[in-house]
Each structure stands twice: as C-alpha cells, then as structure tokens.
Design a protein around this motif. Structure first.
Motif, PDB file in Angstrom:
ATOM      1  N   SER A 110       1.502   7.529  -8.200  1.00 51.35           N
ATOM      2  CA  SER A 110       2.712   6.943  -7.605  1.00 51.35           C
ATOM      3  C   SER A 110       3.957   7.383  -8.363  1.00 51.35           C
ATOM      4  CB  SER A 110       2.629   5.411  -7.610  1.00 51.35           C
ATOM      5  OG  SER A 110       1.596   4.972  -6.780  1.00 51.35           O
ATOM      6  N   ALA A 140       6.807   4.315  -1.274  1.00 51.93           N
ATOM      7  CA  ALA A 140       5.945   4.896  -0.236  1.00 51.93           C
ATOM      8  C   ALA A 140       4.504   5.037  -0.735  1.00 51.93           C
ATOM      9  CB  ALA A 140       6.487   6.253   0.206  1.00 51.93           C
ATOM     10  N   ALA A 141       4.349   5.534  -1.956  1.00 53.71           N
ATOM     11  CA  ALA A 141       2.993   5.702  -2.502  1.00 53.71           C
ATOM     12  C   ALA A 141       2.303   4.352  -2.680  1.00 53.71           C
ATOM     13  CB  ALA A 141       3.062   6.443  -3.834  1.00 53.71           C
ATOM     14  N   GLU A 142       3.037   3.378  -3.198  1.00 48.29           N
ATOM     15  CA  GLU A 142       2.436   2.064  -3.416  1.00 48.29           C
ATOM     16  C   GLU A 142       2.184   1.332  -2.096  1.00 48.29           C
ATOM     17  OE1 GLU A 142       1.356   0.457  -6.527  1.00 48.29           O
ATOM     18  OE2 GLU A 142       1.266   2.630  -6.603  1.00 48.29           O
ATOM     19  N   HIS A 143       3.036   1.522  -1.115  1.00 48.59           N
ATOM     20  CA  HIS A 143       2.803   0.895   0.195  1.00 48.59           C
ATOM     21  C   HIS A 143       1.557   1.493   0.844  1.00 48.59           C
ATOM     22  CE1 HIS A 143       3.428  -0.274   4.404  1.00 48.59           C
ATOM     23  NE2 HIS A 143       4.070  -1.312   3.882  1.00 48.59           N
ATOM     24  N   HIS A 144       1.413   2.801   0.705  1.00 50.46           N
ATOM     25  CA  HIS A 144       0.217   3.459   1.249  1.00 50.46           C
ATOM     26  C   HIS A 144      -1.043   2.991   0.514  1.00 50.46           C
ATOM     27  CE1 HIS A 144      -2.266   6.575   3.012  1.00 50.46           C
ATOM     28  NE2 HIS A 144      -2.668   6.901   1.793  1.00 50.46           N
ATOM     29  N   ARG A 145      -0.950   2.829  -0.779  1.00 45.51           N
ATOM     30  CA  ARG A 145      -2.114   2.438  -1.584  1.00 45.51           C
ATOM     31  C   ARG A 145      -2.479   0.974  -1.385  1.00 45.51           C
ATOM     32  NH1 ARG A 145      -3.289   0.388  -6.826  1.00 45.51           N
ATOM     33  NH2 ARG A 145      -1.094  -0.020  -7.254  1.00 45.51           N
ATOM     34  N   GLN A 146      -1.476   0.085  -1.356  1.00 45.54           N
ATOM     35  CA  GLN A 146      -1.761  -1.344  -1.334  1.00 45.54           C
ATOM     36  C   GLN A 146      -1.701  -1.964   0.059  1.00 45.54           C
ATOM     37  OE1 GLN A 146       0.504  -3.514  -4.233  1.00 45.54           O
ATOM     38  NE2 GLN A 146       0.212  -1.957  -5.803  1.00 45.54           N
ATOM     39  N   ARG A 147      -1.140  -1.262   1.010  1.00 47.27           N
ATOM     40  CA  ARG A 147      -1.008  -1.746   2.401  1.00 47.27           C
ATOM     41  C   ARG A 147      -0.217  -3.053   2.509  1.00 47.27           C
ATOM     42  NH1 ARG A 147      -2.467   2.946   3.961  1.00 47.27           N
ATOM     43  NH2 ARG A 147      -4.643   3.435   4.088  1.00 47.27           N
ATOM     44  N   ALA A 152       3.954  -3.469  -2.813  1.00 43.32           N
ATOM     45  CA  ALA A 152       4.544  -2.156  -3.095  1.00 43.32           C
ATOM     46  C   ALA A 152       5.891  -2.320  -3.792  1.00 43.32           C
ATOM     47  CB  ALA A 152       4.706  -1.356  -1.811  1.00 43.32           C
TER      48      ALA A 152
END
Length: 188
Positions: A110, A140-147, A152
């Motif tokens: 991230s 964006a990376a954390e939203h993708h990873r944590q949903r 995020a």
C-alpha cells in the motif's frame, strides 16, 4: 533575507581590486563562504519539508564544503557530528515508522502504491500532486485490500502519520547538524 543581501552587497562593495582581477581578503571570503553554506543548509532544510530537493544531502554537502574550505579542527568535528546525526536520523526514519505501520497492519504494498501514485501526481498536478497522489494511492490500495472505506481511511491516516514522523525525524537530524555548524561558524 534582506540582511543577507545587504551583507553580500557590502562585501562586494568592499572588494579590493588589482589591475585585471578582483581579490577578496581572507575575512571577506570566509564570510561569503559561511553565507553560502548557511543558505544551502537552509535550502536543504526546506527540501526536507517540501520533498522536491534532496534535503539532508544538501545539508551534509554544505557542511562538507565548509569543512574542506575552512580546514580547521572544529570544522572536521562538526562534519563528524553532522554525518553522525544525519546518518542516525536516516536509519531511525525508516525503522520507527515501519514498525508503526507493521503494528497497524498497513502492508508495504500500500505504501509502495501510494509512493508510485505520488510520483505520478507530482508530474500530473504540479505542487500539490505528490501528497494527493500519495494519499489517493494508499487509500485505493487499502480500500481494495480491506473492502471498507472506513478501514481504508484509518489505514491511510496511519500511513500519513508515519510519513510525517519520518519527515520530522529527518528534519531533527538535519537541524542538529545545522545547529552544530552554526555554533562552530559563529565561534570561529
């Protein structure tokens, strides 16, 4: 800044000339050297806060040049102190924030995506693109990873605090080096 300009113009006016070339007295050249070194150190410190210039490298290089020009024992001690404080700060600025990020569960991927988008943002949106790209990339990376948008954003805030802490650690090392130089420059 106006005071420095007055000093420099006064030095230029007091310059003794011989036929064909200008010549500085030893005192005048030392003052000019210290003014230029101080200016480069100040630019380096600004470069730490505004990550466009290699801040600590400029601070260290300015002190190195001063030590080489001055050739005094105190100058070499100051260079040793500057090298030590900047070196220690360089190590600590990676260890402490990395530990905090790892403890908070923010992966390095991230941060890498945030850094990459920060570089893109730097060129896409002058001046403000670096922080916008960095924050956007981490989010964006954390939203993708944590949903989850809330999770995020929490990770993004944690990453921004870690980067801020790294900047403060680097700034502290450079300020200590600059303070050591200033004390020696005033004393000599």
């Amino acid at each position: 800044m106006a005071t420095a300009a007055i000093l420099v113009s006064g030095l230029l006016a007091s310059m003794r000339s011989t036929p064909g070339r200008a010549q500085w007295s030893v005192v005048e050249s030392e003052v000019v050297t210290e003014l230029v070194v101080g200016l480069v150190i100040a630019v380096g410190i600004v470069g730490i806060l505004v990550p466009v210039l290699p801040g600590t490298s400029l601070v260290w290089a300015a002190i190195l040049v001063w030590a080489l020009v001055t050739q005094a024992g105190a100058a070499w001690v100051v260079l040793l102190v500057a090298t030590s404080t900047i070196g220690i700060a360089a190590v600590v600025k990676y260890l402490v924030p990395h530990r905090r990020l790892r403890h908070a569960g923010v992966p390095g991927s991230s941060i890498m995506l945030g850094a990459a988008l920060g570089v893109v943002g730097f060129f896409a949106i002058p001046v403000i693109g670096l922080p916008v790209g960095f924050v956007g990339g981490i989010y964006a990376a954390e939203h993708h990873r944590q949903r989850s948008g809330r999770a995020a954003w929490t990770s993004t805030i944690t990453a921004m605090r870690a980067v801020g802490l790294a900047i403060l650690i680097e700034l502290a090392g450079a300020m200590l080096a600059a303070a050591a130089w200033l004390v020696a420059a005033v004393a000599t």
